[in-house]
Design a protein around this motif. Structure first.
Motif, PDB file in Angstrom:
ATOM      1  N   LEU A 151      51.935  20.060 102.625  1.00 54.95           N
ATOM      2  CA  LEU A 151      50.792  20.612 101.901  1.00 54.95           C
ATOM      3  C   LEU A 151      50.580  22.075 102.275  1.00 54.95           C
ATOM      4  CD1 LEU A 151      48.285  20.194 100.095  1.00 54.95           C
ATOM      5  CD2 LEU A 151      47.045  19.532 102.146  1.00 54.95           C
ATOM      6  N   ILE A 155      50.587  25.730 100.261  1.00 53.66           N
ATOM      7  CA  ILE A 155      49.527  26.741 100.354  1.00 53.66           C
ATOM      8  C   ILE A 155      50.123  28.100 100.707  1.00 53.66           C
ATOM      9  CG2 ILE A 155      47.551  27.508 101.708  1.00 53.66           C
ATOM     10  CD1 ILE A 155      46.590  24.708 101.884  1.00 53.66           C
ATOM     11  N   ASN A 158      51.547  30.585  98.210  1.00 53.44           N
ATOM     12  CA  ASN A 158      50.664  31.428  97.416  1.00 53.44           C
ATOM     13  C   ASN A 158      50.248  32.709  98.106  1.00 53.44           C
ATOM     14  OD1 ASN A 158      50.030  29.895  94.959  1.00 53.44           O
ATOM     15  ND2 ASN A 158      49.351  28.352  96.417  1.00 53.44           N
ATOM     16  N   LEU A 219      44.702  16.357  97.843  1.00 57.63           N
ATOM     17  CA  LEU A 219      44.464  17.790  97.671  1.00 57.63           C
ATOM     18  C   LEU A 219      45.631  18.561  97.067  1.00 57.63           C
ATOM     19  CD1 LEU A 219      42.738  18.416 101.109  1.00 57.63           C
ATOM     20  CD2 LEU A 219      41.629  18.393  98.896  1.00 57.63           C
ATOM     21  N   TYR A 222      45.469  20.452  93.688  1.00 59.71           N
ATOM     22  CA  TYR A 222      44.673  21.679  93.625  1.00 59.71           C
ATOM     23  C   TYR A 222      45.474  22.893  94.065  1.00 59.71           C
ATOM     24  CZ  TYR A 222      40.616  18.655  93.186  1.00 59.71           C
ATOM     25  OH  TYR A 222      39.715  17.732  92.773  1.00 59.71           O
ATOM     26  N   VAL A 223      46.439  22.653  94.935  1.00 57.90           N
ATOM     27  CA  VAL A 223      47.177  23.799  95.478  1.00 57.90           C
ATOM     28  C   VAL A 223      48.196  24.333  94.494  1.00 57.90           C
ATOM     29  CG1 VAL A 223      48.727  24.563  97.298  1.00 57.90           C
ATOM     30  CG2 VAL A 223      46.886  23.001  97.833  1.00 57.90           C
TER      31      VAL A 223
ATOM     32  N   LEU C  72      36.129  22.960  94.497  1.00 59.15           N
ATOM     33  CA  LEU C  72      37.320  22.431  93.835  1.00 59.15           C
ATOM     34  C   LEU C  72      36.951  21.624  92.596  1.00 59.15           C
ATOM     35  CD1 LEU C  72      39.631  21.327  96.790  1.00 59.15           C
ATOM     36  CD2 LEU C  72      39.929  23.249  95.245  1.00 59.15           C
ATOM     37  N   LYS C  73      35.777  20.953  92.687  1.00 61.88           N
ATOM     38  CA  LYS C  73      35.355  20.158  91.526  1.00 61.88           C
ATOM     39  C   LYS C  73      34.784  21.039  90.405  1.00 61.88           C
ATOM     40  CE  LYS C  73      36.382  16.050  92.562  1.00 61.88           C
ATOM     41  NZ  LYS C  73      35.986  15.268  93.732  1.00 61.88           N
ATOM     42  N   ARG C  75      34.601  24.693  90.357  1.00 60.66           N
ATOM     43  CA  ARG C  75      35.141  26.050  90.239  1.00 60.66           C
ATOM     44  C   ARG C  75      34.066  27.125  90.118  1.00 60.66           C
ATOM     45  NH1 ARG C  75      40.706  25.183  90.158  1.00 60.66           N
ATOM     46  NH2 ARG C  75      40.720  23.029  90.821  1.00 60.66           N
ATOM     47  N   GLU C 144      40.558  33.434  92.339  1.00 61.80           N
ATOM     48  CA  GLU C 144      40.573  32.015  92.019  1.00 61.80           C
ATOM     49  C   GLU C 144      41.562  31.261  92.920  1.00 61.80           C
ATOM     50  OE1 GLU C 144      42.857  29.931  90.133  1.00 61.80           O
ATOM     51  OE2 GLU C 144      41.410  28.296  90.189  1.00 61.80           O
ATOM     52  N   THR C 145      42.752  31.841  93.075  1.00 57.98           N
ATOM     53  CA  THR C 145      43.755  31.224  93.953  1.00 57.98           C
ATOM     54  C   THR C 145      43.241  31.149  95.383  1.00 57.98           C
ATOM     55  OG1 THR C 145      45.418  32.331  92.610  1.00 57.98           O
ATOM     56  CG2 THR C 145      46.181  31.308  94.641  1.00 57.98           C
ATOM     57  N   ARG C 148      40.778  28.400  95.778  1.00 58.80           N
ATOM     58  CA  ARG C 148      41.418  27.087  95.737  1.00 58.80           C
ATOM     59  C   ARG C 148      42.110  26.745  97.036  1.00 58.80           C
ATOM     60  NH1 ARG C 148      46.041  26.478  93.071  1.00 58.80           N
ATOM     61  NH2 ARG C 148      45.922  28.458  91.982  1.00 58.80           N
ATOM     62  N   ILE C 149      43.003  27.635  97.476  1.00 55.70           N
ATOM     63  CA  ILE C 149      43.800  27.254  98.641  1.00 55.70           C
ATOM     64  C   ILE C 149      42.993  27.286  99.934  1.00 55.70           C
ATOM     65  CG2 ILE C 149      45.962  27.855  97.543  1.00 55.70           C
ATOM     66  CD1 ILE C 149      46.178  30.246  99.237  1.00 55.70           C
ATOM     67  N   VAL C 152      41.138  23.990 100.179  1.00 59.04           N
ATOM     68  CA  VAL C 152      41.977  22.879 100.646  1.00 59.04           C
ATOM     69  C   VAL C 152      42.118  22.958 102.162  1.00 59.04           C
ATOM     70  CG1 VAL C 152      44.304  21.929 100.611  1.00 59.04           C
ATOM     71  CG2 VAL C 152      43.210  22.564  98.484  1.00 59.04           C
ATOM     72  N   ILE C 155      38.935  21.971 104.016  1.00 57.94           N
ATOM     73  CA  ILE C 155      38.727  20.528 104.070  1.00 57.94           C
ATOM     74  C   ILE C 155      39.600  19.908 105.162  1.00 57.94           C
ATOM     75  CG2 ILE C 155      38.988  18.368 102.785  1.00 57.94           C
ATOM     76  CD1 ILE C 155      38.308  20.025 100.255  1.00 57.94           C
TER      77      ILE C 155
END
Lengths: 226, 53, 235
Positions: A151, A155, A158, A219, A222-223, C72-73, C75, C144-145, C148-149, C152, C155
């Motif tokens: 994972l 990430i 990016n 997850l 999403y990545v 994430l849900k 945005r 945005e990227t 998002r990352i 993650v 979390i």
């Protein structure tokens, strides 16, 4: 989901075994690291069981990071990532496939490193039971670190400095959860304790492997959104 | 001797906490005020540009 | 900013300073001196703010993770802003906890650090996790990227915290077990001082969070306006 994951894993492994580029680099790297540890401790009177577990796991993690970053880097560099995303099925299958192929590659390197350790640190296994116990601990620890590493590798793809970002992201998450119990368990097993004595560490490894893999499955989508 | 040493650690720790808190809060507040000012300047520039269009 | 929000802010800022002063009074004066079981009874008073700072850092990191999930849900950028601001502030509180812990450790044990102490180790790991969170944000240009990352990763990072509490029970323990056991339970006065310290530092955290979020929002608004003015100048 499982069949697509297996297909992806099979594809990755086939590609890898055609050239064996990553595998060979990893094998060479692991032997060099084990040797480096051996040389570093050559002037001290050291029991193999003291240094070996730490040397082993550090080798596993460092070599493992090659496999983890290679998994996605190849896709991105050769622009096959779009094709992967177009495959039918859940995004998490891509994760599972990549994870499985990395796991297989890394286990191969780990077995090789274990052999190298036995040779260079002059360690004799007491019997198949001990060897099997060590193998169990290796597999559980690797499962955890590959689970979260796959994972994190996605990430890191990016970001601007991929190769540096992967260790930066990975190490804090695994140093306490995977490395510590794994090294403790391996150390105790190499000291001829039975696998039942390390049940606490094994439970911890299993817990974190499950936690990380489940979290990654949830997850991953999403990545890799485009 | 022991009580004196003790107190020193206490002083050092509390000084670090409170000086640190004060410096941090002040730094953020200054940055916020500066950005707010810049925002207001830009907003008035945008407004003054509009009638001229 | 509407009147209701401004009133809430004023109330929050107004309540924080008196609470902090109360907390300091309670930690230094009200709480009884503990001579049993501690080598440095005076330095022991560091405990109140050391533990409070650690707990507030956990709060901050949970808020980061919670906002990451919501981001994430939905945005909605607001959640990403709160998540990243909270992580930075959490890092500051975590640093404070580590430094005060080291000072107290020096007073109590004679050394600044003990690698065998799992709780210390875990707090350091948590510190590293959030340092990585902040550095990954710096490595991605697209908003945005980045949201998002880093969500993650935020979390994943929070999964370390519950382990902190059980770590004391799993491995070798030198760290004083704070939560009551039959031998070492906290006296009511000490508990009260600790609670006030936690509440006051939490209020302080929320104040600082609001200011930090403002800074992010102003920064984006400034960037947008600069771009707009740049476009107009080109016309």
């Amino acid at each position: 989901m499982a069949s697509m994951a297996l297909q992806i894993a099979r594809k990755d492994l086939l590609v890898e075994f055609r050239t064996k580029r990553t595998l060979n680099s990893m094998l060479l790297f692991s032997i060099l690291v084990i040797l480096a540890f051996r040389f570093a401790f050559s002037t001290t009177k050291l029991d193999a069981a003291v240094v070996a577990p730490a040397a082993l796991w550090i080798t596993f993690i460092l070599a493992g990071m090659f496999a983890l970053s290679a998994g996605f880097a190849r896709e991105k560099d050769q622009d096959t990532f779009q094709a992967l995303l177009l495959c039918p099925g859940k995004r998490s299958s891509i994760y599972l496939g990549k994870m499985l192929s990395s796991f297989v590659l890394i286990m191969l390197v780990e077995l090789f490193s274990l052999a190298a350790m036995a040779v260079f640190f002059e360690y004799d296994f007491a019997g198949p039971a001990q060897f099997a116990s060590v193998l169990v601990v290796m597999m559980l620890g690797t499962l955890g670190f590959v689970g979260v590493g796959t994972l994190l590798s996605a990430i890191a793809m990016n970001t601007q400095m991929r190769e540096v970002m992967l260790p930066v992201l990975l190490l804090p998450l695994i140093v306490f959860t995977i490395i510590m119990p794994a090294v403790t368990a391996t150390s105790r097993l190499l000291n001829n304790e039975s696998i039942l004595d390390v049940s606490a560490e094994i439970r911890l490894l299993i817990t974190f492997a499950i936690v990380y893999i489940v979290a990654a499955i949830m997850l991953f989508g999403y990545v890799i959104e485009e | 001797m022991r009580p004196m040493n003790d107190m020193m650690y206490l002083y050092v720790a509390y000084t670090i906490i409170w000086a640190g808190a004060f410096v941090y809060a002040t730094y953020l507040h200054t940055k916020q005020a500066g950005l707010r000012q810049e925002l207001e300047n830009l907003q008035s520039r945008v407004k003054s540009n509009e009638p001229g269009k | 900013m509407n009147l209701a929000t401004r009133n809430v802010r004023m109330a929050l800022f107004g309540a924080t300073l008196p609470m902090l002063l109360l907390a300091v009074y309670m930690a230094l004066v009200y709480a009884p001196s503990v001579s049993v079981g501690f080598a440095a009874p005076n330095a022991q008073r560091i405990f109140y703010f050391h533990v409070a700072a650690a707990w507030v850092s956990y709060l901050a990191f949970f808020i980061t993770a919670g906002c990451s999930v919501v981001y994430l849900k939905t945005r909605s950028m607001a959640f990403d802003t709160v998540a990243s601001s909270s992580a930075e502030i959490g890092l500051v509180f975590c640093t404070t906890a580590i430094i005060t812990g080291a000072i107290w450790a020096r007073a109590e044990w004679g050394v600044f650090w003990r690698w065998e102490d799992m709780k210390l180790f875990l707090t350091l790991v948590l510190w590293l996790v959030y340092m990585s969170y902040i550095s990954v944000r710096g490595m991605v240009a697209a908003r945005e990227t980045r949201g998002r990352i880093s969500s993650v990763f935020g979390i994943l990072g929070v999964l370390c915290i519950p382990l902190s509490f059980s770590a004391n029970r799993i491995w070798a323990q030198f760290h004083p077990t704070v939560i009551a056991t039959s031998q070492g339970s906290l006296q009511p006065a000490m508990l009260a001082a600790l609670m006030v310290a936690v509440v006051s530092l939490s209020l302080f955290y929320f104040c600082v969070l609001m200011i930090r979020v403002d800074i992010e929002n102003f920064h984006h608004a400034v960037e947008e306006l600069k771009e707009k003015l740049g476009d107009e100048a080109d016309e």
